[in-house]
Design an enzyme around this catalytic site. Sequence first.
Site, PDB file in Angstrom:
ATOM      1  N   HIS A 299       0.858  -1.185   0.000  1.00 53.86           N
ATOM      2  CA  HIS A 299       0.000   0.000   0.000  1.00 53.86           C
ATOM      3  C   HIS A 299       0.898   1.240   0.000  1.00 53.86           C
ATOM      4  O   HIS A 299       2.030   1.203   0.463  1.00 53.86           O
ATOM      5  CB  HIS A 299      -0.867  -0.051   1.268  1.00 53.86           C
ATOM      6  CG  HIS A 299      -1.945   0.971   1.360  1.00 53.86           C
ATOM      7  ND1 HIS A 299      -1.690   2.283   1.714  1.00 53.86           N
ATOM      8  CD2 HIS A 299      -3.292   0.877   1.196  1.00 53.86           C
ATOM      9  CE1 HIS A 299      -2.844   2.945   1.757  1.00 53.86           C
ATOM     10  NE2 HIS A 299      -3.819   2.121   1.440  1.00 53.86           N
TER      11      HIS A 299
ATOM     12  N   ASP B 296       2.756  -4.205   8.144  1.00 55.65           N
ATOM     13  CA  ASP B 296       1.506  -3.485   7.890  1.00 55.65           C
ATOM     14  C   ASP B 296       0.399  -4.526   7.956  1.00 55.65           C
ATOM     15  O   ASP B 296       0.202  -5.307   7.027  1.00 55.65           O
ATOM     16  CB  ASP B 296       1.551  -2.812   6.517  1.00 55.65           C
ATOM     17  CG  ASP B 296       0.209  -2.192   6.118  1.00 55.65           C
ATOM     18  OD1 ASP B 296      -0.751  -2.265   6.907  1.00 55.65           O
ATOM     19  OD2 ASP B 296       0.119  -1.656   4.999  1.00 55.65           O
TER      20      ASP B 296
ATOM     21  N   GLN C 172      -4.953  -5.261   6.690  1.00 55.87           N
ATOM     22  CA  GLN C 172      -5.846  -6.282   6.169  1.00 55.87           C
ATOM     23  C   GLN C 172      -5.670  -7.597   6.930  1.00 55.87           C
ATOM     24  O   GLN C 172      -6.648  -8.271   7.263  1.00 55.87           O
ATOM     25  CB  GLN C 172      -5.595  -6.511   4.673  1.00 55.87           C
ATOM     26  CG  GLN C 172      -5.781  -5.295   3.810  1.00 55.87           C
ATOM     27  CD  GLN C 172      -7.209  -4.766   3.829  1.00 55.87           C
ATOM     28  OE1 GLN C 172      -8.161  -5.513   4.010  1.00 55.87           O
ATOM     29  NE2 GLN C 172      -7.358  -3.466   3.649  1.00 55.87           N
TER      30      GLN C 172
ATOM     31  N   LYS D  85     -10.795  -0.512  10.089  1.00 52.66           N
ATOM     32  CA  LYS D  85     -10.871  -1.733   9.281  1.00 52.66           C
ATOM     33  C   LYS D  85     -11.268  -2.950  10.121  1.00 52.66           C
ATOM     34  O   LYS D  85     -11.628  -3.981   9.562  1.00 52.66           O
ATOM     35  CB  LYS D  85      -9.541  -1.986   8.572  1.00 52.66           C
ATOM     36  CG  LYS D  85      -9.197  -0.920   7.528  1.00 52.66           C
ATOM     37  CD  LYS D  85      -7.936  -1.260   6.787  1.00 52.66           C
ATOM     38  CE  LYS D  85      -7.462  -0.129   5.900  1.00 52.66           C
ATOM     39  NZ  LYS D  85      -8.356   0.146   4.761  1.00 52.66           N
TER      40      LYS D  85
ATOM     41  N   CYS E 200      -4.993   2.733  -3.553  1.00 52.89           N
ATOM     42  CA  CYS E 200      -3.815   3.266  -2.846  1.00 52.89           C
ATOM     43  C   CYS E 200      -2.632   2.303  -2.945  1.00 52.89           C
ATOM     44  O   CYS E 200      -1.829   2.183  -2.018  1.00 52.89           O
ATOM     45  CB  CYS E 200      -4.136   3.577  -1.389  1.00 52.89           C
ATOM     46  SG  CYS E 200      -5.374   4.878  -1.182  1.00 52.89           S
TER      47      CYS E 200
END
Length: 404
Positions: free
Chosen positions: A122, A199, A202, A225, A363
Amino acid sequence: MYDVKKIRKDFPVLGLQINGHPNTFLDSAASAQKPQMVIDKMVNIYSKEYSNVHRGSYLLSEEITSEYEEARKKVQKFLGAKEDSEIVFTRNATEAINLVAATWGRKFLSPKDRVVISEAEHHANLVPWQVLRDEIGFELKIFKINDDGSFNPEEYQKSLNDNTKLVAITGMSNVLGTVFPLKEMIALAHQRGAKVLVDACQYIVHQPVDVVDLDCDFLAFSGHKIYGPTGVGVLYGKEELLSIMPPYQFGGDMVDVVTYEKTTFDVPPARFEAGTPAIVQAIGLGAALDYVMNLGMDAIKAHEDELVDYIHQRLPEVKGLKEIGTAAGKGGVISIVMEGVHPQDLAFLLDKEGVSIRVGHHCAAPLVHRMGYESLARASFGLYTDHDDIDRFIAALQKAKTFF
């Protein structure tokens, strides 16, 4: 038993009609919907409990300070962190990654070093390292993924060398759904003496995470999220790393002693939480984590894995449709292109049927371009997604095809 029909009743927005059709929300990868218990908790704080934290010598402030710090403990428990002092509240995962770049990165990276990321990142885990590279002069090495979007272990191992100081890697691609083998990747990076930042925006939504078991040095995720509010995120960092990192921002509540001549700073996590924090949002995140932990992350993962299997059974029914990113074991992120149809037109037609999807480069423009496209349509699942959502999605795709 995982009762998705019952779960859906916890999310009031899912009961809405969109253009006269049931709300088929397939954009949870961008931002998930909120259960009523999170909404109620935040409304209750604003209406009955609100005050500032850490500063007040009165009951309201003491009580909300306790709730705020209890939310930190909930994040600690959710991540399996050793100490709640390893949990820093930020504005979102983007700020968390920027915090690491601006503090640990600026202090410890030098021109001789290498930072490794993947082609699947991302912008939030690409741009900060590009900017810092241009400032410091280190090498930014981007390792390749396979054409189907899957992880390429040989390319990853080739990207590591004795100068590698940091590996910054997504746990799950927000475009391809690829789930990366984090534990193995982290172990290989540590063998080279590198630190690892994950990261997990997700990744953390779809499966259990234990930062001690993973042995990651940093991990970032966003509250919105994982069924919590916007405006709050988390940086996990090992205590020994946070303790040697300089502050990111300066002001109230992150200081130790202030005089006109000099200032000394508090210990982590306070050192990185300058000013009035997102109090209500952090407590709302704590409520969201209560919700998902009550359901069980293993149960959520099993439900979403079954949905991925089901949509893969149904997608071939739509002629001229191609899925982009077909790695084995992928999560509930389905990017597609339809022959002869621009993704934006496709999204417009699906919206007429009450189906909400995402369109664009998500993104992650370099990744979309690497896969050979300028724009992709993306459907993504949440813990409340069910077979009816997928059936309506397929029916809407088939109807859209008739316009072209």
